[in-house]
Write a protein that holds these residues in place. Structure first.
Motif, PDB file in Angstrom:
ATOM      1  N   ASN A  77     -34.131  11.154  75.964  1.00 22.49           N
ATOM      2  CA  ASN A  77     -33.323  12.366  76.037  1.00 22.49           C
ATOM      3  C   ASN A  77     -31.863  11.969  75.897  1.00 22.49           C
ATOM      4  O   ASN A  77     -31.180  11.684  76.881  1.00 22.49           O
ATOM      5  N   ALA A  78     -31.398  11.938  74.660  1.00 23.53           N
ATOM      6  CA  ALA A  78     -30.038  11.473  74.385  1.00 23.53           C
ATOM      7  C   ALA A  78     -29.014  12.370  75.082  1.00 23.53           C
ATOM      8  O   ALA A  78     -29.296  13.513  75.435  1.00 23.53           O
ATOM      9  N   HIS A  79     -27.826  11.829  75.285  1.00 19.83           N
ATOM     10  CA  HIS A  79     -26.727  12.582  75.884  1.00 19.83           C
ATOM     11  C   HIS A  79     -26.580  13.916  75.154  1.00 19.83           C
ATOM     12  O   HIS A  79     -26.611  13.973  73.924  1.00 19.83           O
ATOM     13  N   GLN A  80     -26.408  14.986  75.916  1.00 21.35           N
ATOM     14  CA  GLN A  80     -26.360  16.324  75.334  1.00 21.35           C
ATOM     15  C   GLN A  80     -25.227  16.493  74.325  1.00 21.35           C
ATOM     16  O   GLN A  80     -25.270  17.399  73.470  1.00 21.35           O
ATOM     17  N   PHE A  81     -24.225  15.640  74.392  1.00 22.94           N
ATOM     18  CA  PHE A  81     -23.094  15.751  73.480  1.00 22.94           C
ATOM     19  C   PHE A  81     -23.438  15.231  72.088  1.00 22.94           C
ATOM     20  O   PHE A  81     -22.812  15.646  71.103  1.00 22.94           O
ATOM     21  N   LEU A  82     -24.437  14.344  71.998  1.00 20.83           N
ATOM     22  CA  LEU A  82     -24.761  13.739  70.704  1.00 20.83           C
ATOM     23  C   LEU A  82     -25.276  14.767  69.693  1.00 20.83           C
ATOM     24  O   LEU A  82     -24.800  14.779  68.545  1.00 20.83           O
ATOM     25  N   PRO A  83     -26.236  15.639  70.035  1.00 20.15           N
ATOM     26  CA  PRO A  83     -26.652  16.669  69.075  1.00 20.15           C
ATOM     27  C   PRO A  83     -25.490  17.574  68.648  1.00 20.15           C
ATOM     28  O   PRO A  83     -25.440  18.013  67.492  1.00 20.15           O
ATOM     29  N   ARG A  84     -24.570  17.830  69.560  1.00 20.93           N
ATOM     30  CA  ARG A  84     -23.411  18.653  69.210  1.00 20.93           C
ATOM     31  C   ARG A  84     -22.550  17.956  68.162  1.00 20.93           C
ATOM     32  O   ARG A  84     -22.020  18.595  67.244  1.00 20.93           O
ATOM     33  N   LEU A  85     -22.427  16.636  68.270  1.00 18.54           N
ATOM     34  CA  LEU A  85     -21.664  15.881  67.275  1.00 18.54           C
ATOM     35  C   LEU A  85     -22.342  15.938  65.908  1.00 18.54           C
ATOM     36  O   LEU A  85     -21.677  16.065  64.879  1.00 18.54           O
ATOM     37  N   ILE A  86     -23.673  15.835  65.907  1.00 21.93           N
ATOM     38  CA  ILE A  86     -24.405  15.896  64.634  1.00 21.93           C
ATOM     39  C   ILE A  86     -24.208  17.257  63.982  1.00 21.93           C
ATOM     40  O   ILE A  86     -23.949  17.354  62.777  1.00 21.93           O
ATOM     41  N   ARG A  87     -24.312  18.315  64.779  1.00 20.23           N
ATOM     42  CA  ARG A  87     -24.114  19.661  64.233  1.00 20.23           C
ATOM     43  C   ARG A  87     -22.684  19.844  63.715  1.00 20.23           C
ATOM     44  O   ARG A  87     -22.471  20.467  62.664  1.00 20.23           O
ATOM     45  N   ALA A  88     -21.715  19.297  64.433  1.00 21.55           N
ATOM     46  CA  ALA A  88     -20.318  19.403  64.000  1.00 21.55           C
ATOM     47  C   ALA A  88     -20.096  18.673  62.683  1.00 21.55           C
ATOM     48  O   ALA A  88     -19.386  19.158  61.795  1.00 21.55           O
ATOM     49  N   ALA A  89     -20.709  17.506  62.542  1.00 22.30           N
ATOM     50  CA  ALA A  89     -20.580  16.735  61.308  1.00 22.30           C
ATOM     51  C   ALA A  89     -21.204  17.483  60.141  1.00 22.30           C
ATOM     52  O   ALA A  89     -20.620  17.560  59.049  1.00 22.30           O
TER      53      ALA A  89
END
Length: 286
Positions: A195-207
């Motif tokens: 369960n990766a840090h919740q911020f990581l999926p947000r970074l992928i979506r932002a990219a």
């Protein structure tokens, strides 16, 4: 089935009747082979139970674990507990010293991790990511918790090679501000396990919203990182203790560095020779 001694086996036994047929096969194997199971990869456990690795991962999540690695750590902890106590005639449990081959078990686990990682990844996907890293106007590397150590490893060697690279290993304002440089020619490499840090999926979506391509490095294809990234690599993290083994993750990162180096060996050799001539106090890696 043997009588449960600890919480992990007891949980398997209590839920056994309500499990599907494939999940019963996994549960039965774990109960009957508690001493051997913790060193298996998800793929190896799947082969022994005639299921699939995705079924094994879903089984772990069904039990309430974050993923396969956490479930196997629970199995290992229970095996260690059972191996450390003897039941005397009076019914009491007595502690005894266990002479366990920790180094051998850990090394065998890492060897299986490397073999599993080799089987899991496709060469065309790997080379696509190498090409994207080589052609990107900037490579953004991001990972949190244990994944941050893999990110630091990659950042160090990509910087030495002179590639434009940025590292995001915290959600601080200064770290995240680097994303303002994202363009359609950029690449985000997101490293996340379990369960990766919740911020990581947000970074992928932002990219992706910025038009940049994304590559994920995770431990299974059901992870949110794998689902969101455009390209994916996988590494096994099975461990003989509570700490996930990063041997395969580092090896995969090293393979990316090696592939990039091989494409422009003369250019990188010239840069490395120049760096070696600098005084030790030089602040070139800034």
């Amino acid at each position: 089935m043997p009588e449960a001694r600890g919480s992990f086996v007891r949980m398997l036994q209590e839920q056994f009747d309500s499990l599907t047929r494939s999940r019963k096969e996994i549960a039965r194997y774990l109960i009957d082979h508690l001493a051997d199971a913790p060193v298996l990869t998800a793929e190896e456990l799947a082969r022994k139970t005639n299921t699939t690795s995705s079924t094994v991962v879903r089984f772990a999540q069904h039990l309430g674990f974050s993923g396969f690695s956490e479930m196997m750590r629970a199995a290992w902890d229970e095996h260690r507990l059972a191996s450390t106590f003897d039941e005397a005639e009076d019914g009491q449990l007595h502690f005894r010293v266990v002479d366990d081959d920790f180094s051998g078990r850990s090394l065998r686990t890492d060897m299986r991790n490397l073999e599993g990682t080799m089987r899991k990844n496709r060469m065309d996907e790997f080379m696509d990511i190498v090409t994207l890293m080589e052609q990107a106007d900037r490579v953004f590397l991001s990972g949190f918790f244990e994944a941050a150590m893999v990110v630091d490893y990659l950042y160090y060697y990509l910087a030495i090679m002179g590639l434009p690279v940025a590292s995001i290993t915290s959600n601080s304002e200064e770290s995240v501000a680097q994303l303002s440089a994202l363009t359609e020619e950029s690449l985000l490499v997101a490293v996340g396990f379990g369960n990766a840090h919740q911020f990581l999926p947000r970074l992928i979506r932002a990219a992706r919203a910025a038009g940049a391509l994304t590559a994920g490095i995770s431990d299974n294809d059901l992870s949110e990182v794998a689902k969101l990234a455009d390209r994916n690599l996988y590494c096994a993290l099975d461990t003989a203790s509570f700490a996930p083994s990063l041997v395969a993750a580092y090896s995969l990162a090293g393979a990316l560095v090696a592939a990039l180096y091989a494409r422009s060996r003369k250019k990188y050799d010239a840069r490395l020779a120049k760096l070696k001539s600098l005084p030790l106090s030089s602040d070139w890696l800034v």
